[in-house]
Design a protein around this motif. Structure first.
Motif, PDB file in Angstrom:
ATOM      1  N   GLN A 129       0.678   7.857  -5.928  1.00 14.11           N
ATOM      2  CA  GLN A 129      -0.373   8.868  -5.931  1.00 14.11           C
ATOM      3  C   GLN A 129       0.160  10.229  -5.497  1.00 14.11           C
ATOM      4  OE1 GLN A 129      -3.467   7.271  -3.445  1.00 14.11           O
ATOM      5  NE2 GLN A 129      -4.214   5.845  -4.998  1.00 14.11           N
ATOM      6  N   VAL A 130       1.000  10.235  -4.472  1.00 13.38           N
ATOM      7  CA  VAL A 130       1.561  11.497  -3.970  1.00 13.38           C
ATOM      8  C   VAL A 130       2.371  12.199  -5.058  1.00 13.38           C
ATOM      9  CG1 VAL A 130       3.264  12.472  -2.381  1.00 13.38           C
ATOM     10  CG2 VAL A 130       1.581  10.810  -1.550  1.00 13.38           C
ATOM     11  N   TYR A 131       3.145  11.414  -5.815  1.00 16.10           N
ATOM     12  CA  TYR A 131       3.976  12.002  -6.869  1.00 16.10           C
ATOM     13  C   TYR A 131       3.232  12.133  -8.195  1.00 16.10           C
ATOM     14  CZ  TYR A 131       8.023  11.720  -3.826  1.00 16.10           C
ATOM     15  OH  TYR A 131       8.901  11.897  -2.793  1.00 16.10           O
ATOM     16  N   ARG A 132       1.918  11.861  -8.177  1.00 18.95           N
ATOM     17  CA  ARG A 132       1.038  12.064  -9.316  1.00 18.95           C
ATOM     18  C   ARG A 132       1.538  11.337 -10.564  1.00 18.95           C
ATOM     19  NH1 ARG A 132      -0.511  18.206 -10.058  1.00 18.95           N
ATOM     20  NH2 ARG A 132      -2.048  17.170 -11.384  1.00 18.95           N
ATOM     21  N   ARG A 163       1.875   2.201  -3.504  1.00 24.37           N
ATOM     22  CA  ARG A 163       0.749   2.787  -4.240  1.00 24.37           C
ATOM     23  C   ARG A 163       0.518   4.241  -3.799  1.00 24.37           C
ATOM     24  NH1 ARG A 163      -2.157  -0.472  -7.359  1.00 24.37           N
ATOM     25  NH2 ARG A 163      -2.072  -2.737  -7.068  1.00 24.37           N
ATOM     26  N   GLU A 164       0.600   4.471  -2.493  1.00 20.20           N
ATOM     27  CA  GLU A 164       0.394   5.822  -1.983  1.00 20.20           C
ATOM     28  C   GLU A 164       1.486   6.767  -2.484  1.00 20.20           C
ATOM     29  OE1 GLU A 164       0.306   5.264   2.198  1.00 20.20           O
ATOM     30  OE2 GLU A 164      -1.650   4.268   2.206  1.00 20.20           O
ATOM     31  N   ALA A 165       2.721   6.269  -2.555  1.00 22.07           N
ATOM     32  CA  ALA A 165       3.811   7.101  -3.076  1.00 22.07           C
ATOM     33  C   ALA A 165       3.559   7.479  -4.534  1.00 22.07           C
ATOM     34  CB  ALA A 165       5.139   6.357  -2.946  1.00 22.07           C
ATOM     35  N   ARG A 183       3.181   4.801 -13.698  1.00 22.75           N
ATOM     36  CA  ARG A 183       2.856   3.851 -12.639  1.00 22.75           C
ATOM     37  C   ARG A 183       3.032   2.418 -13.135  1.00 22.75           C
ATOM     38  NH1 ARG A 183      -2.158   5.199 -11.940  1.00 22.75           N
ATOM     39  NH2 ARG A 183      -2.976   3.504 -13.227  1.00 22.75           N
ATOM     40  N   ALA A 225       0.831  -1.213   0.000  1.00 21.30           N
ATOM     41  CA  ALA A 225       0.000   0.000   0.000  1.00 21.30           C
ATOM     42  C   ALA A 225       0.861   1.258   0.000  1.00 21.30           C
ATOM     43  CB  ALA A 225      -0.925  -0.024   1.216  1.00 21.30           C
ATOM     44  N   GLU A 226       2.012   1.243   0.708  1.00 23.79           N
ATOM     45  CA  GLU A 226       2.835   2.445   0.779  1.00 23.79           C
ATOM     46  C   GLU A 226       3.424   2.814  -0.581  1.00 23.79           C
ATOM     47  OE1 GLU A 226       5.383  -0.944   2.611  1.00 23.79           O
ATOM     48  OE2 GLU A 226       3.278  -0.293   2.553  1.00 23.79           O
TER      49      GLU A 226
END
Length: 575
Positions: A169-172, A165-167, A178, A162-163
């Motif tokens: 998203q944070v870096y768009r 995936r979140e990274a 991706r 999950a971390e």
């Protein structure tokens, strides 16, 4: 957790470039282009449904290269399908609810279920050349490769930490960034191992796909599979031995020049906090790293990717989120409408075909289904008993992987139907009833799916967990019960699902064996499909394929779906 990229562990210390390596690479590229041109000439040659196979040993190198070219073409098609289909299903719950059952159905359709209609349709589409026959052979090999790869890739995408995936998203990250910087690297180790297994699955039906008989029509293509098929029919031991040697040489060559370098390279994508002391190596990869040509090509490809990424970001910036969602919804609905229309048309044609069957034939199909079910899951149980412990034991040690991978690759990739006559003779000599002895033949077609997935799971196990187990003094059965078995369980489930499909498909050739003009038949669904194909009994063939497909889908959606959920919720290392 963090992803450790460790050039010192996975690559040798940079050394001086060697000009001769570039010469060899260019020569290999030239040979590849020449081979593609030669293959294209064969495809455009006038149609010859019946080809005379020369059993001279001097013909074997050419036949082997032709079979290899078809296998690699099918693998390229399988890889493209896997990346597109698996990514789409993993990113949309709505798509997953449709796409996974479709995948189950396609996996459940045996090769002989695809083959008759595909061959006749493509030959009719290309009546004046061999393109139809060649395409049919490539697609048949594709159906033996693709399902295992797609299931593995989809499962890997669902278990990305999950971390990470979140990274993204944070870096768009856009979808492309991706995809190639997170999703494919996260699935790489499992994808490489399952690619090896899928290539082996494609070779399994080589003698059927290159030498296909439908009623009075003999559709044959030159290749090592048709060579072996003719040698078996004539009982030519010298030719059979030559075909076995040719297959072994081809498999070892592909392993050393393709799979082992890929496996060593893929280790840099392993997710762990403590660096492993040993990692797989490859002499071919070490040589490639000394090339000047490869870095130059990588730089050019990287520039193209960067340009595509900038253009995608520019397009995304010009669209609002609502516009993007609306566009994707329209595309999804159009694709769904086309799929439904094709499905309705196929259902109507199938119903008209099945109306010719009598009640007695349906009862016979049901009884045959029960017999094949018992044999299939007996083979699955036997395969798990040895492949699970052996796969963990090998996969935990890069040294054992290096030593045993070529042996496993040869054993898995070798088309089992080529040795069915020998195994059958041994069963007869041991006075084993063929109705149950054919379980051993089905085992030859399913056990490797389990072994390769367990190997992938053991190889992907974070080294820090093993260090913790050592610190706490876990050993013996306690270590296996609390670490090894839970860690590989998700991979084992994927292996069991694909092995079940492989065993059902293997029943077609395992329950119906011919050698020197004699035929041994074990009553079951596989032999029924084979007999219906040989007799061109299309209603019975369609009913047999439908019955096998429904059985597989039912088992996957009930038994295996629950087991898969348990593996994902309780034993995933990324939760």
């Amino acid at each position: 957790m963090s992803v450790i990229l460790r050039p010192p562990a996975t690559a040798p210390t940079p050394t001086r470039s060697a000009w001769w390596i570039d010469v060899v690479l260019l020569a290999g590229l030239g040979a590849l282009v020449a081979g593609v041109v030669g293959l294209a000439r064969g495809w455009t040659a006038p149609l010859r449904p019946t080809v005379e196979i020369n059993l001279s040993l001097w013909s074997l190198p050419r036949y082997t290269l032709l079979s290899l070219a078809r296998g690699l073409a099918a693998y390229a098609l399988s890889l493209a399908f896997t990346l597109i289909y698996g990514t789409t299903a993993a990113h949309s719950r709505a798509a997953e609810r449709i796409m996974l059952p479709v995948l189950d159905i396609c996996q459940g359709i045996p090769v002989l279920g695809f083959l008759p209609g595909l061959v006749l349709g493509l030959v009719a589409l290309f009546p004046h050349s061999n393109i139809g026959l060649e395409l049919a052979c490539v697609v048949m090999i594709f159906t033996g490769q693709v399902w295992n790869m797609t299931f593995s890739f989809f499962g890997s995408l669902r278990t990305i930490p999950a971390e990470l995936r979140e990274a993204a998203q944070v870096y768009r990250f856009g979808w492309w960034k991706r995809f190639h910087t997170l999703e494919v690297p996260s699935a790489m180790i499992g994808l490489v191992w399952n690619s090896m297994m899928s290539m082996a699955g494609g070779w399994f039906f080589l003698t059927v796909t290159e030498a296909f008989t439908l009623g009075d029509h003999d559709f044959r293509l030159p290749g090592v599979g048709s060579y072996m098929s003719v040698a078996i029919d004539r009982g030519d031991g010298r030719a059979m031995t030559g075909a076995v040697v040719a297959m072994i040489v081809m498999i070892i060559g592909v392993d050393q020049l393709l799979w082992r370098p890929l496996l060593a390279w893929a280790q840099k994508f392993k997710v762990e906090e403590i660096e492993a002391g040993e990692v797989p190596t490859s002499w071919a990869l070490d040589l490639i790293r000394r090339s000047r040509l490869i870095p130059w090509m990588e730089a050019r490809v990287g520039q193209l990717f960067a340009l595509a990424e900038r253009r995608q970001l520019a397009r995304l910036g010009a669209l609002t989120g609502a516009t993007r969602v609306h566009s994707l919804t329209i595309v999804a609905r159009l694709a769904g409408a086309v799929f439904v229309m094709l499905g309705l048309w196929g259902a109507v044609r199938l119903i008209l075909l099945l109306r010719a069957l009598t009640l007695a034939e349906w009862l016979h199909l049901t009884a045959a289904l029960g017999l094949t079910f018992l044999r299939t899951y007996s083979a699955l149980a036997l395969g798990t008993l040895w492949a699970l412990p052996v796969g963990i034991w090998i996969g935990l040690s890069p040294r054992r992987v290096r030593a045993l991978q070529p042996v496993i690759q040869v054993a898995a990739a070798f088309p089992a139907p080529m040795i069915f006559p020998l195994v059958t003779l041994l069963l007869i000599a041991a006075h084993v009833n063929f109705s149950w002895g054919c379980i051993m033949l089905m085992l030859l077609g399913s056990q490797w799916y389990i072994l390769f997935n367990v190997l992938a799971g053991a190889g992907a196990m974070p080294h820090d967990l093993q260090e913790v187990a050592t610190i706490y003094g876990l050993s013996g059965w306690t270590r296996w019960r609390t670490l090894y078995l839970p860690a590989v369980f998700p991979y084992l489930v994927t292996g069991l699902i694909t092995a079940a499909g492989g065993a059902w498909n293997a029943s077609i050739v395992a329950e119906y064996v011919r050698y020197r003009g004699e035929t041994l038949i074990a009553p079951g669904l596989g032999s029924l499909i084979t007999e219906a194909t040989a007799a061109a009994n299309f209603p019975l063939l369609a009913a047999g394929v439908l019955t096998m497909s429904l059985a597989l889908v039912t088992l996957n959606r009930t038994l295996w779906r629950r087991v898969y959920r348990i593996a994902d919720e309780r034993f995933s290392l990324n939760r």
